[in-house]
Design an enzyme around this catalytic site. Structure first.
Site, PDB file in Angstrom:
ATOM      1  N   LYS A   1     -28.724 -80.960 -29.213  1.00  0.00           N
ATOM      2  CA  LYS A   1     -28.842 -80.857 -27.760  1.00  0.00           C
ATOM      3  C   LYS A   1     -28.951 -82.241 -27.114  1.00  0.00           C
ATOM      4  O   LYS A   1     -28.029 -83.038 -27.210  1.00  0.00           O
ATOM      5  CB  LYS A   1     -30.031 -79.964 -27.407  1.00  0.00           C
ATOM      6  CG  LYS A   1     -30.101 -78.649 -28.200  1.00  0.00           C
ATOM      7  CD  LYS A   1     -28.879 -77.768 -28.030  1.00  0.00           C
ATOM      8  CE  LYS A   1     -29.096 -76.341 -28.524  1.00  0.00           C
ATOM      9  NZ  LYS A   1     -29.380 -76.203 -29.971  1.00  0.00           N
TER      10      LYS A   1
ATOM     11  N   ASP B   1     -42.010 -78.088 -30.552  1.00  0.00           N
ATOM     12  CA  ASP B   1     -40.566 -78.184 -30.340  1.00  0.00           C
ATOM     13  C   ASP B   1     -40.367 -78.796 -28.960  1.00  0.00           C
ATOM     14  O   ASP B   1     -40.618 -78.163 -27.936  1.00  0.00           O
ATOM     15  CB  ASP B   1     -39.927 -76.800 -30.411  1.00  0.00           C
ATOM     16  CG  ASP B   1     -38.404 -76.857 -30.305  1.00  0.00           C
ATOM     17  OD1 ASP B   1     -37.882 -77.839 -29.744  1.00  0.00           O
ATOM     18  OD2 ASP B   1     -37.737 -75.911 -30.763  1.00  0.00           O
TER      19      ASP B   1
ATOM     20  N   TYR C   1     -38.051 -70.203 -28.595  1.00  0.00           N
ATOM     21  CA  TYR C   1     -36.641 -70.104 -28.977  1.00  0.00           C
ATOM     22  C   TYR C   1     -36.457 -68.978 -29.982  1.00  0.00           C
ATOM     23  O   TYR C   1     -37.167 -68.907 -30.983  1.00  0.00           O
ATOM     24  CB  TYR C   1     -36.174 -71.434 -29.548  1.00  0.00           C
ATOM     25  CG  TYR C   1     -34.815 -71.392 -30.210  1.00  0.00           C
ATOM     26  CD1 TYR C   1     -33.719 -70.862 -29.539  1.00  0.00           C
ATOM     27  CD2 TYR C   1     -34.633 -71.880 -31.494  1.00  0.00           C
ATOM     28  CE1 TYR C   1     -32.475 -70.810 -30.149  1.00  0.00           C
ATOM     29  CE2 TYR C   1     -33.399 -71.848 -32.105  1.00  0.00           C
ATOM     30  CZ  TYR C   1     -32.320 -71.301 -31.425  1.00  0.00           C
ATOM     31  OH  TYR C   1     -31.089 -71.252 -32.037  1.00  0.00           O
TER      32      TYR C   1
ATOM     33  N   ARG D   1     -27.967 -86.299 -51.812  1.00  0.00           N
ATOM     34  CA  ARG D   1     -28.857 -85.311 -51.205  1.00  0.00           C
ATOM     35  C   ARG D   1     -30.211 -85.924 -50.854  1.00  0.00           C
ATOM     36  O   ARG D   1     -30.986 -85.337 -50.114  1.00  0.00           O
ATOM     37  CB  ARG D   1     -29.031 -84.126 -52.158  1.00  0.00           C
ATOM     38  CG  ARG D   1     -29.763 -82.941 -51.569  1.00  0.00           C
ATOM     39  CD  ARG D   1     -29.398 -81.618 -52.257  1.00  0.00           C
ATOM     40  NE  ARG D   1     -29.162 -81.713 -53.686  1.00  0.00           N
ATOM     41  CZ  ARG D   1     -30.117 -81.595 -54.617  1.00  0.00           C
ATOM     42  NH1 ARG D   1     -31.367 -81.405 -54.260  1.00  0.00           N
ATOM     43  NH2 ARG D   1     -29.803 -81.677 -55.903  1.00  0.00           N
TER      44      ARG D   1
END
Length: 358
Positions: free
Chosen positions: A196, A171, A100, A49
């Site tokens: 993306k 962003d 978004y 992790r």
């Protein structure tokens, strides 16, 4: 990961060369896929992790492209949530109303929990943005915005945010580091949905946050490990492979988008085109009912009706089909993610779809 020293190279070269193993005889050119949750004790990782060599190669490449310290996450929203965790309890976050909807959903949830306060303002309006920053802990910006494709003066906003003592998070999923490097313009953190453009092939979920300051980067790493928002090693490996062609994909898709934007602006069925003059994203308004718009979208053969974007394939959707989408987005607005196909095939398919209802 610390930023790599590749600033003298163009972004296209960095995309190809960064995030590779050291050169030595018989060493692999590409980093291997490391599938491990457990490590021998005594090292810096300790447990799966907290680190993975495959993540680190991807982070090294993205950090080199953006000029900062990159931390990868399980998804774009994982990166968004980690960045918002930088806001102190009760802090004010300034954000645009047409950001978004996933980011706005996280902000609304945190506000409902009493974690922070959201102050919405059109950040493309420089005067309004400057006035809204006072007293804020963070400014959350997109440029271009999703899905209205508005541009924000990031350099001016960074200066105003810094003067007000607010962190600026950008962003930059739509622009990619090929077209825009927010940290160079004064931003503190840049986030991407690496699902993306960075990966570009619609086959993985991944997010990344890149911080200019090493201490902020350390806080992002801590949140990732504590909350368990870790990326899959295979996703990171695929994303790094996709990153190698980022500049080529962005160039071709941007060229296609410019052609389509001009033709759509002259089409009688299109009432408005939202195109920022850069990148491969554009939106159109059709002045039709939602049902009519869905019928038009559903008739395409080459274009894919899908909610994601930034892949080699061209996709489109009516954004208000999502209940959480901002009411500032028109009901008839269709967001188009232009891919790398032949532009004439894309135009023929789109033209035929627009003619479906006469």
């Amino acid at each position: 990961m610390p930023p790599t020293t590749e600033s003298a190279l163009s972004p296209a070269t960095v995309a190809v060369t960064a995030g590779r193993p050291p050169r030595s005889p018989d060493a692999p050119l590409n980093p291997p896929l490391v599938l491990a949750s457990t490590y021998h004790a005594g090292g810096e990782v300790g447990y799966g992790r907290y680190g993975n060599p495959t993540w680190e190669m991807f982070e090294s490449a993205v950090g080199a492209l953006e000029g900062g310290h990159a931390t990868s996450f399980a998804s774009g929203l994982g990166a968004v949530a980690a960045a918002l965790d930088l806001v102190p309890l009760g802090g004010v976050v300034v954000a645009g109303p047409d950001a978004y909807y996933g980011s706005l959903k996280v902000l609304r949830r945190m506000e409902e929990q009493g974690r922070l306060t959201v102050r919405q303002v059109d950040l493309s309006d420089a005067a309004a943005a400057a006035a809204a920053v006072d007293g804020a802990a963070m400014v959350w910006a997109e440029s271009p915005t999703n899905p209205m494709l508005r541009l924000v003066d990031l350099a001016a906003l960074a200066g105003r945010s810094r003067a007000a003592g607010a962190l600026l998070v950008v962003d930059s999923t739509f622009a990619t580091p090929i077209l825009q490097r927010p940290l160079e313009l004064g931003a503190d953190v840049v986030v991407h949905s690496a699902t993306k453009y960075l990966s570009g092939h619609a086959d993985l979920l991944l997010g990344v946050a890149v911080a200019a300051d090493v201490d902020i980067a350390g806080r992002l790493v801590e949140v990732r490990g504590t909350m368990g928002a870790v990326p899959g090693a295979f996703d990171a490996w695929l994303a790094l492979r996709g990153l190698r062609t980022l500049h080529l994909r962005v160039q071709r898709a941007s060229e296609n988008a410019a052609v389509l934007a001009a033709r759509l602006a002259a089409h009688p069925s299109v009432t408005r085109v939202h195109y920022p003059g850069m990148g491969a994203m554009l939106s159109i308004e059709l002045g039709r009912t939602p049902a009519d718009v869905e019928a038009i979208i559903g008739s395409t053969r080459v274009w894919v009706h899908a909610t994601s974007l930034g892949g080699v394939e061209s996709s489109l959707e009516r954004r208000r089909r999502w209940p959480g989408e901002s009411s500032d987005v028109p009901e008839s607005l269709v967001r188009l993610s232009v891919g790398v196909e032949d532009v004439e095939d894309l135009w023929e398919d789109l033209s035929e779809a627009l003619a479906v209802l006469g």
